[in-house]
Enzyme design. Structure first.
Site, PDB file in Angstrom:
ATOM      1  N   GLN A 186      -4.462  -8.245   2.199  1.00 27.65           N
ATOM      2  CA  GLN A 186      -4.305  -6.802   1.978  1.00 27.65           C
ATOM      3  C   GLN A 186      -3.209  -7.141   0.764  1.00 27.65           C
ATOM      4  O   GLN A 186      -2.208  -7.416   0.982  1.00 27.65           O
ATOM      5  CB  GLN A 186      -4.044  -5.910   2.977  1.00 27.65           C
ATOM      6  CG  GLN A 186      -3.897  -4.364   2.310  1.00 27.65           C
ATOM      7  CD  GLN A 186      -3.519  -3.127   3.345  1.00 27.65           C
ATOM      8  OE1 GLN A 186      -2.423  -2.901   3.128  1.00 27.65           O
ATOM      9  NE2 GLN A 186      -4.252  -3.256   4.509  1.00 27.65           N
ATOM     10  N   TYR A 193       4.835   3.382   9.302  1.00 32.35           N
ATOM     11  CA  TYR A 193       4.452   4.456   8.737  1.00 32.35           C
ATOM     12  C   TYR A 193       4.769   5.698   9.539  1.00 32.35           C
ATOM     13  O   TYR A 193       4.894   6.860   9.034  1.00 32.35           O
ATOM     14  CB  TYR A 193       2.932   4.624   8.183  1.00 32.35           C
ATOM     15  CG  TYR A 193       2.432   3.568   7.235  1.00 32.35           C
ATOM     16  CD1 TYR A 193       3.365   2.495   6.742  1.00 32.35           C
ATOM     17  CD2 TYR A 193       1.251   3.262   7.078  1.00 32.35           C
ATOM     18  CE1 TYR A 193       2.807   1.578   5.985  1.00 32.35           C
ATOM     19  CE2 TYR A 193       0.654   2.290   6.377  1.00 32.35           C
ATOM     20  CZ  TYR A 193       1.318   1.237   5.587  1.00 32.35           C
ATOM     21  OH  TYR A 193       1.096   0.354   5.088  1.00 32.35           O
ATOM     22  N   THR A 240      -2.719   5.620   5.056  1.00 31.46           N
ATOM     23  CA  THR A 240      -2.280   6.616   5.678  1.00 31.46           C
ATOM     24  C   THR A 240      -0.417   6.585   5.676  1.00 31.46           C
ATOM     25  O   THR A 240       0.304   7.154   6.143  1.00 31.46           O
ATOM     26  CB  THR A 240      -2.218   6.400   7.124  1.00 31.46           C
ATOM     27  OG1 THR A 240      -1.914   5.288   7.844  1.00 31.46           O
ATOM     28  CG2 THR A 240      -3.753   6.560   7.423  1.00 31.46           C
TER      29      THR A 240
HETATM   30  N1  LIG Z   1       0.243  -3.915   2.871  1.00 27.09           N
HETATM   31  C1  LIG Z   1       1.227  -3.275   2.052  1.00 27.09           C
HETATM   32  O1  LIG Z   1       2.237  -3.747   1.743  1.00 27.09           O
HETATM   33  C2  LIG Z   1       0.904  -1.826   1.428  1.00 27.09           C
HETATM   34  C3  LIG Z   1       1.811  -1.538   0.432  1.00 27.09           C
HETATM   35  C4  LIG Z   1       1.345  -0.022  -0.044  1.00 27.09           C
HETATM   36  C5  LIG Z   1       0.431   0.677   0.365  1.00 27.09           C
HETATM   37  N2  LIG Z   1      -0.565   0.094   1.655  1.00 27.09           N
HETATM   38  C6  LIG Z   1      -1.503   1.009   1.991  1.00 27.09           C
HETATM   39  O2  LIG Z   1      -2.515   1.239   1.170  1.00 27.09           O
HETATM   40  C7  LIG Z   1      -2.656   2.668   1.022  1.00 27.09           C
HETATM   41  C8  LIG Z   1      -2.815   3.009  -0.388  1.00 27.09           C
HETATM   42  O3  LIG Z   1      -1.824   2.817  -1.179  1.00 27.09           O
HETATM   43  P1  LIG Z   1      -0.787   3.743  -1.902  1.00 27.09           P
HETATM   44  O4  LIG Z   1      -0.387   5.037  -0.755  1.00 27.09           O
HETATM   45  O5  LIG Z   1       0.577   2.838  -2.360  1.00 27.09           O
HETATM   46  O6  LIG Z   1      -1.259   4.675  -3.105  1.00 27.09           O
HETATM   47  P2  LIG Z   1      -2.673   4.978  -3.785  1.00 27.09           P
HETATM   48  O7  LIG Z   1      -3.719   5.154  -2.561  1.00 27.09           O
HETATM   49  O8  LIG Z   1      -3.071   4.174  -4.872  1.00 27.09           O
HETATM   50  O9  LIG Z   1      -2.182   6.475  -4.377  1.00 27.09           O
HETATM   51  C9  LIG Z   1      -1.682   7.447  -3.482  1.00 27.09           C
HETATM   52  C10 LIG Z   1      -1.261   8.466  -4.583  1.00 27.09           C
HETATM   53  O10 LIG Z   1      -2.220   9.112  -5.147  1.00 27.09           O
HETATM   54  C11 LIG Z   1      -2.711  10.469  -4.904  1.00 27.09           C
HETATM   55  N3  LIG Z   1      -3.978  10.591  -4.888  1.00 27.09           N
HETATM   56  C12 LIG Z   1      -4.921  10.296  -3.949  1.00 27.09           C
HETATM   57  N4  LIG Z   1      -6.326  10.540  -4.393  1.00 27.09           N
HETATM   58  C13 LIG Z   1      -6.075  10.982  -5.565  1.00 27.09           C
HETATM   59  C14 LIG Z   1      -6.888  11.430  -6.753  1.00 27.09           C
HETATM   60  N5  LIG Z   1      -8.354  11.423  -6.379  1.00 27.09           N
HETATM   61  N6  LIG Z   1      -6.589  11.960  -7.918  1.00 27.09           N
HETATM   62  C15 LIG Z   1      -5.269  11.809  -8.141  1.00 27.09           C
HETATM   63  N7  LIG Z   1      -4.313  11.449  -7.265  1.00 27.09           N
HETATM   64  C16 LIG Z   1      -4.597  11.028  -6.050  1.00 27.09           C
HETATM   65  C17 LIG Z   1      -1.948  10.688  -3.379  1.00 27.09           C
HETATM   66  O11 LIG Z   1      -1.657  11.808  -3.491  1.00 27.09           O
HETATM   67  P3  LIG Z   1      -2.193  13.139  -2.328  1.00 27.09           P
HETATM   68  O12 LIG Z   1      -2.113  12.627  -0.733  1.00 27.09           O
HETATM   69  O13 LIG Z   1      -1.314  14.347  -2.528  1.00 27.09           O
HETATM   70  O14 LIG Z   1      -3.677  13.112  -2.678  1.00 27.09           O
HETATM   71  C18 LIG Z   1      -0.520   9.784  -3.392  1.00 27.09           C
HETATM   72  O15 LIG Z   1       0.490  10.283  -4.105  1.00 27.09           O
HETATM   73  C19 LIG Z   1      -1.288   3.147   1.844  1.00 27.09           C
HETATM   74  O16 LIG Z   1      -1.403   4.501   2.065  1.00 27.09           O
HETATM   75  C20 LIG Z   1      -1.125   2.225   2.772  1.00 27.09           C
HETATM   76  O17 LIG Z   1      -2.020   2.482   3.774  1.00 27.09           O
HETATM   77  C21 LIG Z   1      -0.079  -1.098   2.036  1.00 27.09           C
END
Ligand SMILES: NC(=O)c1ccc[n+]([C@@H]2O[C@H](COP(=O)([O-])OP(=O)(O)OC[C@H]3O[C@@H](n4cnc5c(N)ncnc54)[C@H](OP(=O)(O)O)[C@@H]3O)[C@@H](O)[C@H]2O)c1
Length: 326
Positions: free
Chosen positions: A193, A58, A25
């Site tokens: 994570q 967030y 999220t």
């Molecule tokens: N613990 C930590 O330090 C940490 C760090 C980073 C992230 N996180 C968590 O991990 C989650 C996921 O990681 P992330 O947000 O960095 O990246 P991700 O899930 O790898 O990628 C998200 C991106 O991909 C796009 N997307 C989603 N589904 C898609 C698909 N089927 N085809 C093409 N593009 C797609 C999304 O855009 P749309 O929304 O427009 O679909 C967004 O721009 C975060 O939201 C957060 O909850 C935790």
């Protein structure tokens, strides 16, 4: 592991379990409206997601909580079906701050407990209202916390019923070991994570965690949103990978679905973020096909051992986690 059921949950070392896919999220930039977040979480619940990865940082925990509560009120799900992961941020690592910080998250969510609460990064920052504090010279205001003391405060929150399971995030092996070897440890971390996807497969950390019954939860499983402000974009876009796309074609799937399937098929939980209803659905359609052993091996070989999320701005923190091999 039977991964045909979309409701699949993986057992945790404390007797609880975690759904193998969750909705991330973190919306970057924060410009996406909070209504979009609310609608996305509701769509996700309708599609079948039961796991939500959030954080106070967030700035949308209120909306995530509202969506969950509305779906409970509709009778679509029960609270016990939902798995919410919250995070303890770097400014809140001192033991006396842990419980009030978790209680603030519960107030935002308007829920009585979270299912998982994790230390977001192993690096401490100066406590206060500023989430990214700097000193008067503009330098990061670091503050070293004793993570074992933080952990004991988290254990007390679990005993008080505010959280079901405890975990960490962005911890390297040494930092995990410092918790695992803590004298008098009451609860082991259930999960770590970390960034994990076909270009950063984490083979050594995964093996270490498996040996200690700790689940790896893969953040950025699709290769992030590629915002150069915080993403290392010198590593190529994951979803454009030729091999992932060729496998996707074979199964009439997308590269995103193959990347997610790869991780869940090796016991790694995935938390792809999407606030687009079509992609939210797409990312959940990963239970009706499986990759062959050869494809799994070939995808593992795509590993470039380069992070998208390097956190290099904090590389001079004494607890910066990513100088160790794993
Ligand atoms: N613990 C930590 O330090 C940490 C760090 C980073 C992230 N996180 C968590 O991990 C989650 C996921 O990681 P992330 O947000 O960095 O990246 P991700 O899930 O790898 O990628 C998200 C991106 O991909 C796009 N997307 C989603 N589904 C898609 C698909 N089927 N085809 C093409 N593009 C797609 C999304 O855009 P749309 O929304 O427009 O679909 C967004 O721009 C975060 O939201 C957060 O909850 C935790």
């Amino acid at each position: 592991m039977n991964l045909t059921a979309a409701s699949h949950r993986i057992p945790l070392n404390d007797g609880n379990s975690i759904p193998v896919i969750g909705l991330g999220t973190y919306s970057d930039p924060y410009t996406k409206s909070l209504e979009t977040c609310l609608a996305s979480v509701k769509t996700a619940i309708d599609v079948g997601y039961r796991h939500f990865d959030g954080a106070y940082l967030y700035r949308n925990e209120h909306e995530v909580g509202q969506a969950i509560r509305e779906k409970i009120a509709e009778g679509k799900v029960k609270r016990e079906d939902i798995f919410y992961c919250g995070k303890l941020w770097a400014t809140d690592l001192f033991p006396e701050l842990v419980r009030p910080t978790l209680e603030r998250t519960l107030q935002q969510l308007k829920l009585d407990y979270v299912d998982l609460y994790i230390i977001e990064i192993p690096m401490g920052f100066k406590p206060g209202n500023e989430v990214y504090p700097r000193d008067k010279n503009g330098k990061w205001a670091y503050c070293r916390a004793d993570l074992c003391a933080t952990w004991e405060a988290l254990e007390a929150c679990k005993d008080a019923g505010l959280v079901k399971s405890l975990g960490v995030s962005n911890f390297n092996r040494r930092q995990l070991e410092s918790i695992l070897n803590k004298p008098g440890l009451k609860y082991k971390p259930v999960s770590n994570q970390v960034e994990c996807h076909p270009y950063f497969t984490q083979p050594k950390l995964l093996k270490f965690c498996q040996q200690h019954d700790i689940i790896i939860v893969a953040f950025s499983p699709l290769g992030t949103c590629r915002n150069p402000r915080w993403v290392n974009v010198s590593s190529p876009p994951l979803l454009e990978d030729t091999y992932l796309n060729s496998v996707a074609k074979k199964y009439s799937k997308t590269a995103a679905q193959v990347a997610l399937r790869f991780n869940i098929q090796r016991g790694v939980v995935v938390i792809p973020k999407s606030f687009n209803s079509e992609r939210i659905k797409e990312n959940f359609q990963i239970f009706d096909f499986s990759l062959t052993e050869e494809e799994m091996t070939n995808i593992e070989a795509l590993n470039k051992n380069i992070r998208f999320v390097e956190l290099l701005m904090w590389r001079d923190h004494p607890d910066y986690p990513f100088f160790d091999e794993y």
